[in-house]
Each structure stands twice: as structure tokens, then as C-alpha cells.
Design an enzyme around this catalytic site. Structure first.
Site, PDB file in Angstrom:
ATOM      1  N   HIS A  30       9.908  17.783 -29.814  1.00 33.23           N
ATOM      2  CA  HIS A  30      10.614  18.426 -30.933  1.00 33.23           C
ATOM      3  C   HIS A  30      10.444  19.942 -30.885  1.00 33.23           C
ATOM      4  O   HIS A  30      10.207  20.598 -31.891  1.00 33.23           O
ATOM      5  CB  HIS A  30      10.129  17.874 -32.277  1.00 33.23           C
ATOM      6  N   ASP A  67       4.694  14.445 -31.408  1.00 36.01           N
ATOM      7  CA  ASP A  67       5.381  13.161 -31.461  1.00 36.01           C
ATOM      8  C   ASP A  67       6.661  13.186 -30.619  1.00 36.01           C
ATOM      9  O   ASP A  67       7.187  14.244 -30.289  1.00 36.01           O
ATOM     10  CB  ASP A  67       5.732  12.790 -32.899  1.00 36.01           C
ATOM     11  N   GLU A  68       7.111  12.000 -30.262  1.00 35.19           N
ATOM     12  CA  GLU A  68       8.411  11.795 -29.618  1.00 35.19           C
ATOM     13  C   GLU A  68       8.664  12.781 -28.477  1.00 35.19           C
ATOM     14  O   GLU A  68       9.671  13.499 -28.455  1.00 35.19           O
ATOM     15  CB  GLU A  68       9.523  11.858 -30.658  1.00 35.19           C
ATOM     16  N   VAL A  69       7.759  12.805 -27.528  1.00 38.11           N
ATOM     17  CA  VAL A  69       7.928  13.665 -26.347  1.00 38.11           C
ATOM     18  C   VAL A  69       8.803  12.918 -25.348  1.00 38.11           C
ATOM     19  O   VAL A  69       8.323  12.203 -24.474  1.00 38.11           O
ATOM     20  CB  VAL A  69       6.565  14.031 -25.726  1.00 38.11           C
TER      21      VAL A  69
END
Length: 485
Positions: free
Chosen positions: A91, A147-149
Site C-alpha cells: 500500500h 499488509d497486503e504486499v
């Protein structure tokens, strides 16, 4: 379980693209504290006053250092903490969207993830953290995102590194995470670090322990579902064995659809009830619970449209906080929160399907926006009803209009409600502009109107122009056999 002495209740304020004015925080923070909040989790992205080499990251209406000082002053007055959040891996769009930083992308086409093996990635991140800590030097916590790499380990440099070190992509994630957290802990002794947990959920216990990750960071476990959580087996036990503290994250808005405009409150209440059940089921592991963050996402990512505006979601937030404070949700809880927010009846926890009667009597900060968004949603339903009416489909279809084969009697019956709806929307647009100015800066208002009200106004304008055209033509072609089919 969530007693004030030991467990924090953080309100996550997602600032990307819609930062409220500091004057709104002056009204909002007392309300949040009265419902049990003990802190704010501020996700800045480009609303932070970056300067120097990274001044290009700062958006037009970013906060000033004086604004952040003022925010701390308000928080101190009400004895709540502030935790800044800065993304350090995934992100990272607010940084990587800029041409100056494009070379740091994991994949050149996508601005989502920072490349962990590029030699310029860490120096840039260090500057961002240093500038943020300059304005948060007295705060005890920093949330580092992580998060959410997506697309982890996909660039040639990362692939070569993975191959040479004989590691997996999860090893690469841990390598970067440990590099960042160890540097922060060394640079800012005593600062406590928090991270989103999703990227480490399936990492084996041995790997989590081998890097001594528990010495430098604490995971914030996020789950926004209203039913039983889908989490890896044994995850809570692994976390309890590695980390000195655990955090959880629920949602009061921004988690049920990227274009959602009114929070489905019952869903969020159920999400918090499910968290209570999960903690009870794993009570041994949650003896290390440090707090809960009530997340309120303003966009699904940096490029997404605005979803539920913060003022629209205050009733949802206060009801969810009540669930956590009382560890239940009863009709009495519902009534108490409704009365505290000034509602003349119970807060509507099921705002769909629309249209619905608009609630009355509320007096919480930003309540006019809450009313306005409900009005807009009702008008949208009215538009769809007209568009799917027998008159539109039977006498004013695109096919008939393209061939100027319409009956003015039917056209007028369509034109009148469309004209009324247009006038109602124009009036609402004026009101929303005024109401939103009390909370937001002009660019947020421009975006919300441009994404939601203006496209509908354009559709109505086009229909009315077609209506006028067809009435002017006035039945010159009456025999369908003469139409050019």
C-alpha cells in the site's frame, strides 16, 4: 476483557483523500471519548506534511505541523493517545505513484509495493519515518502497516536475492520487516511498534521465532467478517508464543464494498460480536491483548473512490464501541447510543434496501452529511425506478428515441418526474456543499460530488434534453412502417 486500565480502544481514522478539518476533531474527539475511546490510530499517507526531499508526497490540503500539534493538544485534553500509521512495504501507492520514486516499485507497472532489495528503498523509508516521528516524538506507538504486499519478490533483483539466499518470499518479507523494525527500535528506543498481521499468518512458528520478531513488533490481527473468521489453524497459539502483545482490528465502515456509501451497521455489529466470541474461544492466548482498533477505511486503496464518509459512519462506530464496552448488544444498548447521538428513534442498523424514511433528531458532529447521503441514496432509487418504469421502457427506449418515434403524451409523463428529481438533486448538491465544508476541504467535496451526485445530474440532463427534442419533433413520424429499421 476490554477494561480501560489495560486494553486500548483505538479509533482508526483513514485520512487518505479525505482529511477532516482540525476543527472537526475538536467536536469529534469528546464524543469518541464519551463512548469509550482511548486513542486515535491516524493513517496519514499523503496528508502528512512531508518536506524537503519528499515534499512532493504531500497533497494540496495536507495537515501542517501546527495542525498535528493542535491535534495532540486536543488528545491530551481528553487523555487519549495518538498512534501514527505509516506504510512501510505494501500500500505504498502514495509514494510510488510519483515519477521520482517509480524505480522503487516491485513491478514497474504497479505502484502497490516497495521493492525491498532496491538500494534506495530503505533510505527513502527512513526519511519518511524520521519526519513523522519529528511530529510524534512524544507518542509511545508507531504502526508500520506492512499488509497486503502484493507481487512480493517478483522483480529480477528480488528474484536473484531469493535464489542466492535460498529463501522463500515469506523469508524476503521477514528480512525486510526485521531490517525496518530493528532500525526504528534502535533509532527510537522505547517506541512500541505495531503491524498488520496478514502477511505473517501462515509463517511457521520456527521462522517467526528465529528472527526474534516478537522483540521488535506486535501484530494487529484484522478481521472484518460478520461470521466465523477464516484464519489459519493454530495462528493464535503461534502469535502468543512469539509476541509480547497482541492487537485486534474490527471495522465500523469501509469494509463491505469499495463504493459503499452507507455502512450496513448490523454487519459491523455482528463483526464485533464475532470478535468477542473469538477472544472467548482463545482466551488463553488473548491474555496478551493490548487493544482493539475500530478501523474506518476511507478508500480501499489510494486509487479507489471514497466510500462511507466519516460523519456518515459515526452511528455505526458508536454502536460498535458499545458492543465492545458491554461485551454484548441488547435493545437497551441500542437505545442508549441512539439517545446519546440525539436520534428521535432507534438508529437504523439496516439501511438497505433503499429508499427508506430518513432518520430525524440526531445532533452528532457531521449529522447533516449523514442526512444528506441518505437523501442522495433515496434519489438514486427514485432514478432507477423511473428508468425501469413502463413509460421509459415501453415508450422512450433508446431505440425509439434514436428514430424519433415517440408520443409526446408519454414523453411528458416521463419528463415531469425527471425534472422534479433534477431539481431535488440540485438543491441537495447545494446543501451538501455547505454541510461538507464544515468538515472537509474543498477537494474532498469536489471529489464526492463528482463521483456521486454529478454523474446522476448528467444522466437526468441528457434525458430531459431528449424529452424536449422529442416533444419538438412532436409526432411528425406516426407510421412505424416509415421508420428506417
Amino acid at each position: 476483557m476490554f477494561d480501560s486500565a489495560n486494553v486500548h480502544r483505538l479509533i482508526h481514522i483513514d485520512l487518505k483523500g479525505a482529511p477532516p478539518r482540525i476543527s472537526y476533531f475538536e467536536k469529534l474527539i469528546p464524543l469518541l471519548v464519551s463512548h469509550g475511546a482511548t486513542g486515535l490510530l491516524l493513517e496519514y499517507e499523503d496528508t502528512f506534511p512531508f518536506h524537503g526531499k519528499v515534499a512532493h508526497l504531500r497533497t494540496k490540503n495536507a495537515y501542517t505541523p501546527a495542525d498535528i500539534t493542535k491535534l495532540h493538544s486536543i488528545a491530551n485534553d481528553y487523555n487519549i493517545i495518538i498512534i501514527p500509521l505509516i506504510q512501510t512495504f505494501g500500500h505504498f501507492e502514495f509514494v510510488l505513484k510519483h515519477d521520482e520514486n517509480r524505480m522503487l516499485r516491485e513491478i514497474d507497472l504497479y505502484p502497490n509495493a516497495l521493492c525491498p532489495t532496491h538500494p534506495d528503498s530503505f533510505p527513502l523509508l527512513a526519511i519518511l519515518i524520521e519526519q513523522m516521528m519529528e511530529l510524534h516524538q512524544n507518542d509511545s506507538y508507531l504502526h508500520i502497516g506492512a499488509d497486503e504486499v502484493w507481487h512480493l519478490g517478483r522483480c529480477p533483483r528480488c528474484q536473484d536475492f531469493i535464489d542466492s539466499q535460498k529463501m522463500s518470499t515469506s523469508d524476503l518479507f521477514l528480512t525486510w520487516l526485521l531490517k525496518v523494525t530493528r532500525w526504528i527500535k534502535k533509532s527510537y528506543p522505547g517506541l512500541n511498534l505495531i503491524m498488520w498481521d496478514d502477511m505473517i499468518r501462515s509463517i511457521p512458528l520456527e521462522k517467526l521465532k528465529s528472527g526474534r520478531l516478537g522483540d521488535v513488533v506486535e501484530p494487529m490481527i484484522w478481521q472484518y467478517h460478520a461470521r466465523k473468521f477464516d484464519l489459519p489453524e493454530g495462528m493464535f497459539e503461534r502469535y502468543a508464543a512469539v509476541f509480547n502483545g497482541l492487537w485486534i482490528a474490527s471495522a465500523f465502515k469501509g469494509a463491505t464494498g469499495s463504493t459503499q456509501f452507507l455502512p450496513p451497521i448490523q454487519h459491523h455489529i455482528n463483526n464485533h460480536m464475532m470478535w468477542l466470541a473469538t477472544i472467548a474461544e482463545h482466551k488463553q492466548q488473548f491474555k496478551k491483548l493490548k487493544g482493539i482498533a475500530f478501523t474506518g477505511w476511507q478508500r480501499y486503496d489510494h486509487y479507489a473512490v471514497l466510500c462511507e464518509l466519516l460523519p456518515v459512519s459515526i452511528p455505526s462506530l458508536c454502536l460498535c464501541m458499545r458492543v465492545i464496552m458491554e461485551e454484548s448488544f441488547t435493545e437497551a444498548d441500542h437505545q442508549i447510543v441512539s439517545q446519546k447521538l440525539g436520534f428521535s428513534s432507534l438508529i437504523n442498523v439496516s439501511p438497505f434496501p433503499r429508499p427508506q424514511v430518513i432518520e430525524q433528531g440526531m445532533n452528532f458532529p457531521g449529522h447533516k452529511i449523514y442526512i444528506g447521503v441518505q437523501m442522495w441514496s433515496n434519489f438514486v432509487c427514485k432514478y432507477h425506478a423511473i428508468s425501469n418504469s413502463e413509460g421509459m421502457l415501453g415508450w422512450f427506449s433508446d431505440y425509439m428515441r434514436a428514430r424519433n418515434f415517440t408520443n409526446p403524451v408519454q414523453v411528458e409523463s416521463i419528463m415531469n418526474p425527471i425534472n422534479d428529481l433534477q431539481q431535488n438533486l440540485l438543491e441537495l448538491r447545494n446543501h451538501m456543499t455547505s454541510w461538507m465544508l464544515e468538515v472537509y476541504f474543498e477537494d474532498t467535496i469536489e471529489e464526492w460530488l463528482g463521483c456521486f451526485i454529478d454523474p446522476l445530474l448528467d444522466k437526468l440532463k441528457n434525458i430531459l434534453e431528449d424529452c424536449k427534442k422529442q416533444i419538438l419533433i412532436g409526432g411528425r413520424v406516426r407510421d412505424y412502417k416509415k421508420m428506417d429499421f
